[in-house]
Write a protein that holds these residues in place. Structure first.
Motif, short mmCIF file in Angstrom:
data_model
loop_
_atom_site.label_atom_id
_atom_site.label_comp_id
_atom_site.label_asym_id
_atom_site.label_seq_id
_atom_site.Cartn_x
_atom_site.Cartn_y
_atom_site.Cartn_z
N ALA A 170 21.19 12.47 15.82
CA ALA A 170 22.49 12.07 15.26
C ALA A 170 22.82 12.85 13.99
O ALA A 170 23.97 13.26 13.78
N LEU A 171 21.81 13.10 13.15
CA LEU A 171 22.07 13.88 11.93
C LEU A 171 22.38 15.33 12.29
O LEU A 171 23.23 15.96 11.65
N SER A 172 21.72 15.87 13.30
CA SER A 172 22.05 17.23 13.74
C SER A 172 23.51 17.31 14.18
O SER A 172 24.23 18.25 13.82
N GLU B 51 30.09 9.58 8.18
CA GLU B 51 31.06 9.23 9.22
C GLU B 51 30.70 9.93 10.54
O GLU B 51 30.73 9.30 11.60
N PHE B 52 30.36 11.21 10.48
CA PHE B 52 29.92 11.91 11.69
C PHE B 52 28.63 11.30 12.24
O PHE B 52 28.45 11.18 13.47
N TYR B 53 27.73 10.92 11.36
CA TYR B 53 26.46 10.33 11.78
C TYR B 53 26.69 8.99 12.49
O TYR B 53 26.14 8.75 13.57
N ALA B 54 27.51 8.13 11.89
CA ALA B 54 27.80 6.84 12.51
C ALA B 54 28.47 7.01 13.87
O ALA B 54 28.17 6.29 14.83
N GLN C 184 27.08 5.67 17.47
CA GLN C 184 27.89 4.72 18.23
C GLN C 184 28.56 5.34 19.45
O GLN C 184 29.18 4.63 20.24
N GLY C 185 28.48 6.67 19.59
CA GLY C 185 29.19 7.33 20.66
C GLY C 185 30.69 7.24 20.50
O GLY C 185 31.44 7.12 21.48
N ALA C 186 31.14 7.30 19.24
CA ALA C 186 32.56 7.12 18.93
C ALA C 186 33.13 8.40 18.33
O ALA C 186 32.43 9.38 18.12
#
Length: 273
Positions: free
Chosen positions: A69-71, A177-180, A184-186
């Motif tokens: 997710a961080l990548s 925001e990108f990580y979340a 969440q697949g959002a």
């Protein structure tokens, strides 16, 4: 946000990981006719005296981070801002620009080991930033994370050629925001980010067309004349502690009403919020 020197942060010990975005294939870079802004050009022409000129930002996560997710978050940030996908080449006083499209970057993750001593960790991170944030090499920025049970610290350093203090202040929000969104697949809830490279072109055009009759020139002429031929000083004495040129951390100098009165003295009839 508080402003510190890196050595004042006292980075908490943990496992240090380097995250470096790359555009690995030379053919993916294309010559770009846009010229750097005047402040970029001044910075790039000045670079080479051996002094690093990076800005940094540090922020925290609770718990362990999800590496995938961080990548994705770092890729999202790089693809969001065109200036992060550019590189400069200097030939004498001439600066040439090359840019890369979205989707061509790779991300190197390098585990640098576990550090139990905060001072040693800070020294290693500072040396990395001094070495890696070269404005004439891509990328001119570098992430590191420091993981430990219960929390993760992220630190980004970027050369002044592609970021400034205002843009760095937005990094924690954008990355999180990108990580979340990745978790969440959002879709990230971020407003459109315009290109600084396009802004540099428009700013050069505006300055080139200025004449003595332009209202902006008249305004500055009147302001300087009213101050005895000099730019006005800051209207409230700041009294640098110990003669320091730059204060770090946060210090209260005046309240909102004092600030309002000071601005009105310098700019009469200014509209205040």
């Amino acid at each position: 946000m508080e402003i510190h020197e890196l050595g004042d942060l006292e980075l908490r010990p943990g496992r240090l990981t380097l995250w470096r975005a790359n555009v690995p294939h030379p053919a993916t870079w294309r010559a770009d006719p846009r010229r750097p802004s005047r402040i970029q050009k001044e910075h790039l022409c000045w670079f080479g005296n051996g002094r690093p000129a990076w800005l940094g930002v540090a922020f925290e996560w609770s718990g362990e981070i999800d590496t995938k997710a961080l990548s994705r978050a770092i890729f999202g940030w790089v693809y969001r801002h065109e200036a992060l996908r550019c590189r400069f080449v200097k030939h004498g006083s001439t600066i040439h620009l090359a840019t890369a499209d979205r989707g061509v970057a790779t991300l190197d993750l390098i585990e640098l080991g576990d550090y139990a001593d905060s001072g040693e960790l800070t020294r290693i991170v500072e040396e990395l930033f001094d070495t890696e944030t070269n404005p004439l090499r891509s990328p001119a920025y570098l992430f590191v994370t420091i993981r430990r049970p219960g929390s993760t610290t992220a630190v980004l350093a970027s050369d002044h050629s592609v970021t400034d203090a205002f843009s760095m202040a937005s990094v924690p929000f954008e990355i999180k925001e990108f990580y979340a969104a990745a978790i969440q697949g959002a879709v990230p809830r971020l407003a459109l980010a315009h290109s600084y490279l396009d802004y540099a072109v428009s700013k050069r055009a505006r300055v080139t067309n200025l004449t003595d009759e332009h209202p902006a020139i008249g305004h500055w002429r009147e302001l300087i004349a009213a101050n005895g031929g000099e730019l006005p000083d800051f209207p409230v004495p700041l009294d640098a502690v110990g003669g320091a040129l730059q204060l770090t951390s946060r210090t209260w100098h005046f309240d909102a009403e004092t600030a309002r009165r000071s601005i009105e003295r310098v700019v009469p009839n200014a509209e205040m919020p």
